[in-house]
Each structure stands twice: as structure tokens, then as C-alpha cells.
Design a protein around this motif. Structure first.
Motif, PDB file in Angstrom:
ATOM      1  N   GLU A 275     -13.302 -43.771  -0.054  1.00 17.03           N
ATOM      2  CA  GLU A 275     -11.833 -43.990  -0.525  1.00 17.03           C
ATOM      3  C   GLU A 275     -10.969 -44.572   0.294  1.00 17.03           C
ATOM      4  O   GLU A 275     -10.175 -45.359  -0.051  1.00 17.03           O
ATOM      5  N   GLY A 276     -11.245 -44.160   1.785  1.00 18.63           N
ATOM      6  CA  GLY A 276     -10.325 -44.758   2.693  1.00 18.63           C
ATOM      7  C   GLY A 276     -10.570 -46.272   2.776  1.00 18.63           C
ATOM      8  O   GLY A 276      -9.736 -46.849   2.897  1.00 18.63           O
ATOM      9  N   LEU A 277     -11.782 -46.534   2.804  1.00 18.57           N
ATOM     10  CA  LEU A 277     -11.996 -48.066   2.727  1.00 18.57           C
ATOM     11  C   LEU A 277     -11.501 -48.838   1.548  1.00 18.57           C
ATOM     12  O   LEU A 277     -11.119 -49.870   1.712  1.00 18.57           O
ATOM     13  N   ASN A 278     -11.552 -48.243   0.472  1.00 19.14           N
ATOM     14  CA  ASN A 278     -11.009 -48.847  -0.873  1.00 19.14           C
ATOM     15  C   ASN A 278      -9.372 -49.033  -0.603  1.00 19.14           C
ATOM     16  O   ASN A 278      -8.836 -50.098  -0.951  1.00 19.14           O
ATOM     17  N   GLU A 279      -8.597 -48.002   0.064  1.00 17.33           N
ATOM     18  CA  GLU A 279      -7.297 -48.225   0.179  1.00 17.33           C
ATOM     19  C   GLU A 279      -7.120 -49.339   1.519  1.00 17.33           C
ATOM     20  O   GLU A 279      -6.261 -49.919   0.984  1.00 17.33           O
ATOM     21  N   LEU A 280      -8.015 -49.414   2.082  1.00 16.45           N
ATOM     22  CA  LEU A 280      -7.696 -50.409   3.248  1.00 16.45           C
ATOM     23  C   LEU A 280      -8.013 -51.771   2.548  1.00 16.45           C
ATOM     24  O   LEU A 280      -7.011 -52.880   2.789  1.00 16.45           O
ATOM     25  N   VAL A 281      -9.050 -51.876   1.677  1.00 13.17           N
ATOM     26  CA  VAL A 281      -9.083 -53.103   1.041  1.00 13.17           C
ATOM     27  C   VAL A 281      -8.088 -53.618  -0.148  1.00 13.17           C
ATOM     28  O   VAL A 281      -7.754 -54.933   0.102  1.00 13.17           O
ATOM     29  N   SER A 282      -7.480 -52.632  -0.649  1.00 13.74           N
ATOM     30  CA  SER A 282      -6.288 -52.511  -1.553  1.00 13.74           C
ATOM     31  C   SER A 282      -5.120 -53.240  -0.532  1.00 13.74           C
ATOM     32  O   SER A 282      -4.204 -54.130  -0.916  1.00 13.74           O
ATOM     33  N   SER A 283      -4.879 -52.533   0.398  1.00 11.25           N
ATOM     34  CA  SER A 283      -3.916 -53.169   1.498  1.00 11.25           C
ATOM     35  C   SER A 283      -4.363 -54.456   2.043  1.00 11.25           C
ATOM     36  O   SER A 283      -3.224 -55.346   2.007  1.00 11.25           O
ATOM     37  N   TYR A 284      -5.413 -55.109   2.233  1.00 10.88           N
ATOM     38  CA  TYR A 284      -5.562 -56.277   2.585  1.00 10.88           C
ATOM     39  C   TYR A 284      -5.291 -57.091   1.335  1.00 10.88           C
ATOM     40  O   TYR A 284      -4.813 -58.289   1.614  1.00 10.88           O
ATOM     41  N   GLN A 285      -5.873 -56.798   0.383  1.00 11.64           N
ATOM     42  CA  GLN A 285      -5.465 -57.434  -0.863  1.00 11.64           C
ATOM     43  C   GLN A 285      -3.876 -57.552  -1.178  1.00 11.64           C
ATOM     44  O   GLN A 285      -3.269 -58.944  -1.678  1.00 11.64           O
ATOM     45  N   LEU A 286      -3.412 -56.645  -1.092  1.00  9.13           N
ATOM     46  CA  LEU A 286      -1.727 -56.557  -1.139  1.00  9.13           C
ATOM     47  C   LEU A 286      -1.085 -57.797  -0.334  1.00  9.13           C
ATOM     48  O   LEU A 286      -0.144 -58.541  -0.729  1.00  9.13           O
ATOM     49  N   HIS A 287      -1.676 -57.609   0.949  1.00 11.47           N
ATOM     50  CA  HIS A 287      -1.053 -58.645   2.007  1.00 11.47           C
ATOM     51  C   HIS A 287      -1.368 -60.184   1.568  1.00 11.47           C
ATOM     52  O   HIS A 287      -0.702 -60.930   1.892  1.00 11.47           O
ATOM     53  N   ALA A 288      -2.412 -60.327   0.993  1.00  9.72           N
ATOM     54  CA  ALA A 288      -3.051 -61.838   0.707  1.00  9.72           C
ATOM     55  C   ALA A 288      -2.313 -62.169  -0.675  1.00  9.72           C
ATOM     56  O   ALA A 288      -1.526 -63.280  -0.376  1.00  9.72           O
TER      57      ALA A 288
END
Length: 618
Positions: A145-158
């Protein structure tokens, strides 16, 4: 100068172009910068997503029952790959690019959770220690779940980068459209409309309407161009007016010159083509008065040796001065009284060389001034009239000389032929008178009477020959036609002769005197051959050589001339010699080969002598 530059249309257009270019460069630079910062977003999302799969793979790997050395080796490889992606790969580099933000906190939490909780549990489970499977799954699920939050953060940045690029491009596009619209408005207001007006003005000027005016308002280049066009139009209009005035003046001068030339041509034509005694000088004088604008002209014409005029012509109905009525012409005809100081009267002498043929007097009105062309015309007319009168004088002299020469020839012909025959008859008459006084002289008287009859017949024949010779003339057809006419006359007298004429000098321009003398020599030589040669052929040839020397040969095939032909005066040789001297020629009479006589006459015509003299002087 600087203020005008900032008000110029070129500066405005350049500023707009610079703004559009600056927006384009700025938008492209921003897009490149943002794209550069977002270039690892996809890779970071991919790696973060793969960590979730690797986490589940490690959990499933440690839950296997049969564990072989290869199994342990494989587990170590998976752990090493997982830690490399988590701590050394793209995620660390991405965080270095992104800086401090939520993804950095998440990544640190995940790293701490991995090394502090999940990795020890996995290592214990792999080494056979007792590990609670439910706790491992819960920890793994929390890590994922932490990795999912990290992926979402990266997606929001893009997505944020893409939105920023979109915003920059939209702003640049909208600003560019605004600038283009503003530029089109400036072009329409400051370039298109003024250029249209300038084009209309230019078309009007092109049609010759120099009253068209361009709008000079404004401080830009087109206003400067409009002011320049207006100045140019004014200058062209002034130049055109000046040129029209000059053309009008030149046209007037050309008209005067043309009329002057017409007058001179008419005078020259009449003086050269007519007898000066029959020329209507009155009409020429009136024409001259009309052309020069001076109605008061006097023309006095006199002979070359006279001191008073034999004809006085005026162009007005004024009464002649007292001195003209009394023929006191010295004041007008003297050479040193051309422009008398006592009045504005001008006199143009009709002089040529040492001869004075009269005077042309011009009586201008008060305060009237003559231009140079008028003076030149008066001088030219006086010169033409003088040339014509001089030509008449020379023609009269030439006629007198020709008449005297012909009278000399006639006298010599009569002396050498008819006078001798008459002298002989006079002697016979004297004999007859003496015989009549003698007794028994009837027989001798009859002989004298017969001799008188024969002498009278011979004298009459010679008289007919002389009359034929004296009547011989050139009727404008040339020497060849006259020779052919002479040959026809001889053929009518006898058909025992054959005549051959060779005439090869059609291109030679003979003078009338040369034609007469050449024809008379040819006729005299032909007549001698006809009466005295006792032959059957007479050949007449007239040729020229390379120096234009003319050679006349009259050849017969008869008995030949005696040894001393000069003693035979009845042959007319003295006449031929005299005529040859008049042409400065050479006359030779000799026997022809194999028999007969040849009369050869050579001379150089006048035109050839003139050319030779010109070549020597040149």
C-alpha cells in the motif's frame, strides 16, 4: 531622429515580431525544461509498481516447503534486486530531481519498513525460523500500500508537469494570436490603407494628373514617402511645364528654320533651274518679308560691271527715295556701307568675289530688333541671289566664248573649203573674161565653162556638208545617239560602207563642251574616211583606261592617208587639231595595219582632272 524611429511602422512591426518570437522561444524553453524534469516519471512509476510484484514473489518464495541450495541462491538474488531498485535505482535519482516532497517521505518510510520489518521476517522465514505468516502478509500488504501511494505520487507529479506544459502552450498560443491580430491591425492601418492611397496617387500621376496629393499626416516611413511623392509630383509638374515651354520655343524655331530653308530652297531652285532674267524676284522678296516679319524690303539688281540697278523691287507701296529716282546708288552699293550708322537700315550686298550684283536693303520698324536667324537668312538669300546672278554671268561668258570658238571654226571651215572653191571659180571667171576677148577661143571657153560647172557642183556639195556639220547637235540623248544618227546619215548616201560603233564610256560624265568637240572630231574623221579612203569599213571606238583617259579611234580599211596629211586642208585636219587643243588632248593620224588610216584622239575629261588635282592637294 530617435523619436521618429519609435513612431515608425517598421519599429512597430519589428517589436511585434520580436514579441511573437520571444513567446515562441519562451514556450519552447519552458516545455523543454519541464519535459526534462518529467522524463523519469514513467520509469519511476514502472519501478515502483514492479516492487509490489517483487514483494509478493519474495513472500511466496519463502513459503515453499522444499528448499534447495538453488532456492537459497535464488532468494539472495531476489533480495539483492529488490534492494537495488529500492535504494540505488531510478527511485533515488527521481527523488534527487524532485527534491523534498511527499514522495520522498514515502520512499524513506518504505525503505525503513523494508529493512526494519519485512526483510528480517523474510530472512528468518527463509532460514527456517518460526515466522507468523499472517503477520508477514499484513506487513507485506502494508508495504505494498505504501508502494501504491508512492506510484500515485509519481503519477500526480507527471500529470502536474503535463498540465504545466499545456498551460504554457495555451498561454503562448493565445498571446501569439493576440499579437498577430494586433500586427494585422497595424499593417492594415499603417501599411495597407496608406499604400492603397499612395498607389491611387501614383496611378493619377502616371496618367499625367500631377494635381493628385498624397496624405502626408504621420511620422512613419509611408508619410515620408507621401511627402517625397508630393515633392516629386511638384518637381515633375514644374519640369513638364518648363519642357512644354521649351518645346514650344523649339517648335517655333524649327518652324522658322523650316520656312527659312523653304525660302532658300525656292530661291536656289529657281536660280539654278531658270534663267535669272525670267525669275520673279518680286514673289521671292514677298515670301522673304513674310517669313522674317519685316514687310519693308528693297532689292536692287545690277550687272557685274554696272554701277546702278537695272531692276529695283520693293515689298511695299511706298514711294522710292529721291536718290533712287535719280539713280544715286553709290551709298547702297558700296561694300563699306553694309550697316550704315545713320539709321537702323541694313544692307546685304549681292557680291561674289570681285563682282557686285546689287544690294538687298532691309528697313526695319522703329525699335525693331533682328535676331541672329533673321540676319543669317538675309545673308543667305543675298548669297543665293548673288550665286545665281554670277552663274548667269558665267553662262553668258561661256556662251560668248563658245560662240566665238564656233565662229572661228566656221570661218576656218569656210576658208578651207568653200572659200578656196570660190577663189578657184573666180579665177576661172577671169579666164573666161579674157578668152571672150580673144578670137577662135570657143573651145577653151567651153572647157572653162565645164570647169565652172564642176567647180560649182563641188562647191555646192561642200556647202551641203558644211551645213550638215553646222546643224549637228546633241538633243539630250548623248554622244552615242548622235554618232548613231551620223552613221545613219552616211548610210543614206552610200551603201558601200559598213559602219561599226563601239561606245564603252556610258559611265563618263562629259561636259557639254567635251561632248560637242568629241562629236565633231568623230564626225570629221568619219567624213574624211567616207569620202577619201575608198574602203569598205569604218570602225568608230570610244573607250577609257584605268585613269579615265578617253580615246577616240576612227579606222578605215582604205588606201591610206598620204605621207604629209597636214597639206591636205580639205580633209578638215586643221579643224580637228583646233578642237583637240580646246580639250587639251592629243590627235594622231597614221596609217593603219595592214592598210587604211587611223585617226586617234585622246584627252582627260574635266571630272578626272578635278579628281587628280584633289588627290594632289590632299
Amino acid at each position: 531622429m530617435t523619436q521618429n524611429f519609435f513612431h515608425s511602422t517598421v519599429f512597430k512591426i519589428a517589436a511585434l515580431m520580436f514579441s511573437v518570437s520571444f513567446l515562441a522561444v519562451a514556450s519552447m524553453f519552458s516545455s523543454v525544461f519541464i519535459s526534462d524534469s518529467a522524463q523519469t516519471d514513467a520509469a519511476s512509476i514502472n519501478v515502483a509498481g514492479s516492487l509490489r510484484m517483487q514483494s509478493y514473489r519474495l513472500v511466496s518464495h519463502v513459503q515453499l516447503q522444499d528448499k534447495t541450495p538453488a532456492h537459497f541462491e535464488r532468494f539472495a538474488e531476489l533480495i539483492s534486486a529488490f534492494e537495488d531498485d529500492l535504494t540505488k535505482g531510478i527511485l533515488v535519482n527521481k527523488q534527487a530531481l524532485m527534491g523534498a516532497n511527499n514522495s520522498e517521505v514515502l520512499l524513506e518510510q518504505l525503505t525503513t519498513q523494508w529493512f526494519g520489518q519485512i526483510k528480517p521476517m523474510l530472512v528468518d522465514a527463509q532460514n527456517g525460523f518460526s515466522v507468523d505468516g499472517a503477520e508477514l502478509n499484513i506487513a507485506t500488504q502494508s508495504f505494498v500500500e505504501g508502494l501504491n501511494e508512492l506510484v500515485s505520487s509519481y503519477q500526480l507529479h507527471a500529470e502536474s508537469n503535463i498540465a504545466t506544459i499545456r498551460l504554457i502552450q495555451s498561454i503562448a498560443l493565445f498571446s501569439t494570436l493576440l499579437l498577430i491580430a494586433f500586427a494585422m491591425m497595424i499593417v492594415n492601418r499603417h501599411i495597407d490603407k496608406p499604400l492603397s492611397r499612395l498607389t491611387d496617387v501614383a496611378k493619377q500621376i502616371g496618367r499625367g494628373d500631377f494635381t493628385a496629393r498624397a496624405d502626408e499626416s504621420g511620422k512613419d516611413e509611408l508619410a515620408l514617402l507621401a511627402r517625397t511623392i508630393n515633392k516629386m509630383s511638384d518637381s515633375v509638374y514644374r519640369s513638364r511645364s518648363q519642357l512644354e515651354s521649351l518645346v514650344k520655343q523649339k517648335t517655333q524655331k524649327l518652324s522658322r528654320s523650316n520656312e527659312s530653308l523653304d525660302v532658300l530652297y525656292e530661291i536656289s531652285r529657281r536660280m539654278n533651274n531658270s534663267d535669272p532674267n525670267t525669275i520673279d524676284f518680286k514673289s521671292l522678296l514677298e515670301r522673304l518679308a513674310s517669313v522674317t516679319g519685316n514687310p519693308d524690303l528693297d532689292l536692287c539688281i545690277m550687272t557685274a560691271q554696272g554701277n546702278g540697278p537695272y531692276e529695283h523691287l520693293v515689298t511695299t507701296n511706298k514711294e522710292l527715295p529721291e536718290k533712287c529716282i535719280r539713280h544715286q546708288c553709290g551709298d547702297c552699293t558700296e561694300h563699306n556701307a553694309i550697316f550704315p550708322k545713320a539709321s537702323n537700315q541694313m544692307r546685304y550686298q549681292l557680291t561674289l568675289g570681285e563682282y557686285n550684283y546689287g544690294v538687298l536693303t532691309v528697313n526695319p520698324k522703329e525699335s525693331q530688333h533682328f535676331d541672329d536667324w533673321q540676319n543669317q537668312l538675309f545673308e543667305s538669300v543675298a548669297e543665293q541671289i548673288a550665286n545665281g546672278l554670277s552663274r548667269k554671268h558665267r553662262q553668258d561668258e561661256s556662251r560668248r566664248v563658245a560662240l566665238m570658238n564656233e565662229r572661228t571654226v566656221i570661218a576656218r571651215e569656210l576658208h578651207d573649203s568653200l572659200a578656196q572653191a570660190l577663189s578657184y571659180l573666180k579665177i576661172q571667171v577671169t579666164r573666161l573674161q579674157r578668152l571672150q576677148k580673144m578670137e577662135n577661143a570657143q573651145e577653151q571657153i567651153d572647157l572653162v565653162i565645164n570647169e565652172l560647172k564642176n567647180g560649182l557642183g563641188a562647191a555646192y556639195s561642200e556647202l551641203r556638208e558644211l551645213l550638215t556639220t553646222f546643224r549637228l547637235k546633241l538633243d539630250g540623248q548623248g554622244i552615242k545617239a548622235a554618232l548613231e544618227q551620223t552613221i545613219e546619215q552616211f548610210k543614206t548616201r552610200s551603201d558601200s560602207f559598213t559602219f561599226v560603233l563601239q561606245y564603252d564610256v556610258e559611265h563618263i560624265p562629259f561636259t557639254p563642251q567635251e561632248e560637242i568637240h568629241l562629236l565633231q572630231i568623230a564626225r570629221e574623221a568619219t567624213q574624211n574616211a567616207f569620202y577619201h579612203s575608198k574602203g569598205s569599213e569604218i570602225r568608230i571606238t570610244i573607250t577609257s583606261n584605268n585613269i579615265s583617259e578617253i580615246t577616240l579611234c576612227v579606222t578605215d580599211n582604205g588606201i591610206g592617208i598620204p605621207g604629209d596629211p597636214n597639206k591636205l586642208n580639205h580633209y578638215g585636219l586643221a579643224i580637228m587639231v583646233e578642237r583637240s587643243r580646246n580639250l587639251d588632248g592629243t590627235l594622231n593620224i597614221e596609217r593603219a595595219m595592214p592598210n587604211g588610216t587611223q585617226v586617234r584622239f585622246s584627252f582627260l575629261p574635266e571630272y578626272a582632272r578635278d579628281e587628280a588635282l584633289s588627290a594632289q592637294n590632299g
